[in-house]
Design an enzyme around this catalytic site. Structure first.
Site, mmCIF file in Angstrom:
data_model
loop_
_atom_site.group_PDB
_atom_site.id
_atom_site.type_symbol
_atom_site.label_atom_id
_atom_site.label_comp_id
_atom_site.label_asym_id
_atom_site.label_seq_id
_atom_site.Cartn_x
_atom_site.Cartn_y
_atom_site.Cartn_z
ATOM 1 N N TYR A 73 27.128 -12.204 -16.740
ATOM 2 C CA TYR A 73 26.412 -11.485 -15.675
ATOM 3 C C TYR A 73 26.660 -9.979 -15.772
ATOM 4 O O TYR A 73 27.790 -9.532 -15.985
ATOM 5 C CB TYR A 73 26.854 -11.978 -14.292
ATOM 6 C CG TYR A 73 26.232 -13.285 -13.893
ATOM 7 C CD1 TYR A 73 24.906 -13.346 -13.452
ATOM 8 C CD2 TYR A 73 26.953 -14.463 -13.961
ATOM 9 C CE1 TYR A 73 24.326 -14.557 -13.093
ATOM 10 C CE2 TYR A 73 26.388 -15.681 -13.596
ATOM 11 C CZ TYR A 73 25.078 -15.710 -13.165
ATOM 12 O OH TYR A 73 24.510 -16.909 -12.816
ATOM 13 N N TYR A 75 25.259 -6.087 -13.914
ATOM 14 C CA TYR A 75 24.493 -5.388 -12.881
ATOM 15 C C TYR A 75 23.721 -4.235 -13.504
ATOM 16 O O TYR A 75 24.218 -3.543 -14.399
ATOM 17 C CB TYR A 75 25.440 -4.837 -11.811
ATOM 18 C CG TYR A 75 24.773 -3.834 -10.891
ATOM 19 C CD1 TYR A 75 23.892 -4.244 -9.892
ATOM 20 C CD2 TYR A 75 25.000 -2.465 -11.039
ATOM 21 C CE1 TYR A 75 23.268 -3.330 -9.060
ATOM 22 C CE2 TYR A 75 24.383 -1.537 -10.211
ATOM 23 C CZ TYR A 75 23.519 -1.974 -9.226
ATOM 24 O OH TYR A 75 22.889 -1.062 -8.411
ATOM 25 N N ILE A 150 27.360 -4.003 -23.039
ATOM 26 C CA ILE A 150 26.527 -4.176 -24.225
ATOM 27 C C ILE A 150 26.039 -5.614 -24.277
ATOM 28 O O ILE A 150 26.819 -6.552 -24.088
ATOM 29 C CB ILE A 150 27.317 -3.835 -25.505
ATOM 30 C CG1 ILE A 150 27.683 -2.351 -25.516
ATOM 31 C CG2 ILE A 150 26.530 -4.210 -26.761
ATOM 32 C CD1 ILE A 150 28.636 -1.957 -26.626
ATOM 33 N N CYS A 180 30.617 -9.623 -16.429
ATOM 34 C CA CYS A 180 30.930 -10.132 -17.765
ATOM 35 C C CYS A 180 32.011 -11.208 -17.734
ATOM 36 O O CYS A 180 32.698 -11.441 -18.737
ATOM 37 C CB CYS A 180 31.332 -8.993 -18.701
ATOM 38 S SG CYS A 180 30.030 -7.758 -18.900
#
Length: 217
Positions: A73, A75, A150, A180
């Site tokens: 995930y 944002y 990334i 993440c």
């Protein structure tokens, strides 16, 4: 030749994905050049191919989009520079790990222009900043905050998606996810670090650092 484009305002995520898909298909058929696309999104969460639904802690806060990029995930929102990198790895070497390393290096060199030391961490894709201005953690170490994410996808060795660097987003917006999948570290931005950097400032540094890492623009 790498084309650089910039979209003013906020670009809807589905529109951005559709445009990337179209451009990548044109590149594969030899009808378009490589492209770096600079933009901002409205507040939203994206779920990469490794996302764990348990890491979406506030699913009703912002729109959530499933995406085929790698990662978990993330944002996106105003004040964050998204740089979508549509690059031809057929010409740049078919090495995914090297490509991710080069994307990280692009971010690290960009941050260095503002005297920010960005670092890699084994097992954690992205770029991190050691917060010597914060109290030591329970292990007696300086905390580490993530400043850039990334996530990439390849189609016939042409890349899309890319990087995002926090310039001045609302960091509280990260509270709706475990970024993440890493709960033990925080997130930061250039402005949070006390630097009066604008998106325009970052764009200049991004273009210069890209040439250093990937070759001529």
């Amino acid at each position: 030749m790498t084309e650089w484009t910039h979209s003013p305002g906020l670009v809807a995520y589905p529109d951005a994905v559709a445009e990337m898909e179209t451009h990548v298909d044109l590149m594969i058929s030899g009808r378009a050049d490589e492209r770096i696309w600079l933009l901002e999104h409205p507040p939203l969460y994206t779920a990469g191919t490794s996302a764990d639904v348990a890491d979406l802690t506030d699913p009703d806060r912002f729109p959530v989009y499933a995406t085929k990029r790698g990662g978990q995930y993330t944002y996106h929102g105003p004040g964050q520079r998204v740089a979508y990198a549509m690059l031809d790895l057929n010409k740049r070497g078919k090495d995914v790990r090297k490509f991710v390393w080069m994307l990280e290096e692009w971010v690290i060199r960009t941050l260095a222009e503002f005297n920010v030391v960005g670092e890699r961490r084994e097992g954690r894709v992205g770029v991190w900043v050691v917060r010597k201005d914060k109290p030591l953690n329970a292990l007696g170490q300086h905390p580490e905050d993530k400043i850039a994410a990334i996530g990439v996808r390849l189609r016939k060795w042409v890349s899309f998606h890319g990087i995002c660097i926090n310039v001045e987003p609302d960091l509280s917006h990260y509270d709706g996810i475990v970024p993440c999948g890493i709960a033990e570290h925080g997130v930061t931005s250039l402005v949070d670090l006390g630097l009066p950097v604008t998106l325009d400032d970052l764009d200049v540094a991004l273009k210069r650092a890209f040439g250093d890492v990937f070759g001529g623009c």
